[in-house]
Design an enzyme around this catalytic site. Structure first.
Site: not given
Ligand code: ADP
Length: 412
Positions: A16, A101, A190, A251, A394
């Site tokens: 990743n 990823r 996601h 965010r 993940e």
């Protein structure tokens, strides 16, 4: 004399790659065992750091390297050395594939995809809609391909699970020609986590994914919700970029889009400054100065009003999305909480479903307070809708998809 057949290679390295970091895990797909994991941070700075944790056979103490790691090639070389020190080198014939990823796969990549030049070109073409993420992902891909050009490498896209969204959910209500010319639509992110958690939730209920409707709440530093009908995503809260939707660590999530041109006209801020404001200086950190839910909870207990307001705003948005996706799905079998906050913050889970008894949603205080790494129900037996905590994974999902796609390709 007969010799035992060599077992097919079954290790998958999952990478990743961020702009200044690389997270990695090495897994053995025969038993799903994790062999090693680690993180390289601050690539390109003087103070780079590699933290490597061997996990083989119960694991051993983490090892750390500090000092300058100038680029992704040097980072991956350092990772390879650490793995080799554990007898797990990347030159091993047991390595079956590398799974990457990739954040943005646009509309074209609806499935994990074996990487070739055309795939790299398409990921590159998507850079304008994912300027922070796709270039970093490509750095990791190019470095790993240079290192093991003979090995199948697979891109697993964050957006792929959401490509089943109907146009009614995926399109913004803006001028169609302008939107299409600039590929402006809701892609969602996601996706690997939403896919994994919605399936794991079905399993927890003893059902097939096709039989259940699930609202998945992925609450990490980044946070997103999705509505999953019969295993297919029908709506999700992130949009063109991972900025839309829930309140996150740094965010803002949803704001009136007029906030941006108001700031430009009234505060004289540039597009880049507004980008930084909404992506890095908003959300929980903008509201109260902390983005870690643990710290926010500590401050609330100490009577801190700003922290309490940040928590309330976070939960209010979450509740709105639960209600919205309940309406989108019509019938909901489960609401699943996952990622750092979703898996650990019992207070967030309790507050998010508080007052929703009329919708069949409730949390049992005792079950909610229990801590576990296992998927579990936290709703009382009488509740019509299951509320679940389902730890996401993940890396395992990327490794599984990579292995499923490349099994048999090795040594062809
Ligand atoms: P990322 O999006 O970086 O992968 P994670 O899913 O690891 O994030 O979630 C990180 C967040 O989880 C932290 O910022 C913190 O707010 C939250 N978190 C982790 N552990 C706890 C805990 N025990 N209680 C409350 N929140 C927690």
């Amino acid at each position: 004399m007969s010799t035992a057949p060599t077992p097919a290679p079954a290790r998958v390295l999952v990478l990743n790659s961020g702009s200044s970091s690389v997270k990695y895990q090495l897994l053995d797909m025969r038993g799903g065992e994790r062999l090693a994991q680690g993180l390289v941070e601050r690539i390109g700075e003087e103070t780079s750091r590699l933290a490597h944790t061997p996990l083989l056979g119960g694991g051993s103490a983490p090892r750390e390297r500090t000092g300058p790691i100038p680029d992704h090639a040097a980072a991956l070389k350092a990772v390879a050395e650490e793995l080799a020190a554990d007898g797990l080198g990347l030159d091993s014939p047991e390595l079956a594939a590398i799974g990457h990823r990739v954040v943005h796969g646009g509309l074209r990549f609806t499935e994990p995809t074996v990487i070739d030049d055309a795939v790299i070109a398409e990921i590159e073409r998507l850079v304008p809609v994912a300027p922070l993420h796709n270039p970093a992902n490509l750095l990791g891909i190019r470095t790993a391909m240079a290192m093991r050009p003979d090995l199948p490498q697979v891109a697993v896209f964050d957006t792929a699970f959401h490509t089943t969204m109907p146009e009614s959910a995926a399109r913004y209500a803006i001028d169609v020609e302008t939107a299409d010319a600039h590929r402006i639509r809701r892609y969602g992110f996601h996706g690997t986590s939403h896919a994994y958690v919605s399936r794991a939730t079905a399993r927890l209920l003893g059902k097939e994914p096709e039989e259940v409707n699930v609202i998945v709440l992925h609450l990490g530093n980044g946070a997103s919700a999705s509505a999953v009908r019969g295993g297919r995503c029908v709506d999700t809260s992130m949009g063109l970029t991972p900025l839309e939707g829930l309140v996150m660590g740094t965010r803002s999530g949803d704001v009136d889009p007029a906030v941006t041109f108001h700031l430009k006209r009234v505060a004289g801020m540039s597009a880049d400054e507004i980008d930084v404001l909404l992506n890095q200086r908003s959300g929980l950190v903008g509201l109260c100065g902390d983005n870690d839910m643990r710290e926010i909870q500590r401050r609330i207990e100490a009577g801190d009003e700003r922290a309490a307001l940040a928590f309330d705003i976070y939960v209010h948005r979450l509740k709105k999305y639960i209600g919205a996706y309940y309406a989108v799905l019509g019938r909901v079998d489960a609401v699943a909480f996952t990622a750092g906050v979703g898996e650990n913050a019992a207070a967030v889970r309790a507050a998010a479903v508080a007052g929703l008894e009329e919708l069949g949603l409730a949390v049992d205080a005792g079950l909610n307070a229990e801590r576990s790494r296992e998927p579990r129900l936290i709703s009382p037996a009488y509740a019509r809708v299951a509320v679940a905590v389902v730890p996401t994974d993940e890396e395992l999902e990327i490794a599984r998809q990579t292995f499923a796609l490349t099994r048999g390709q090795v040594n062809d």
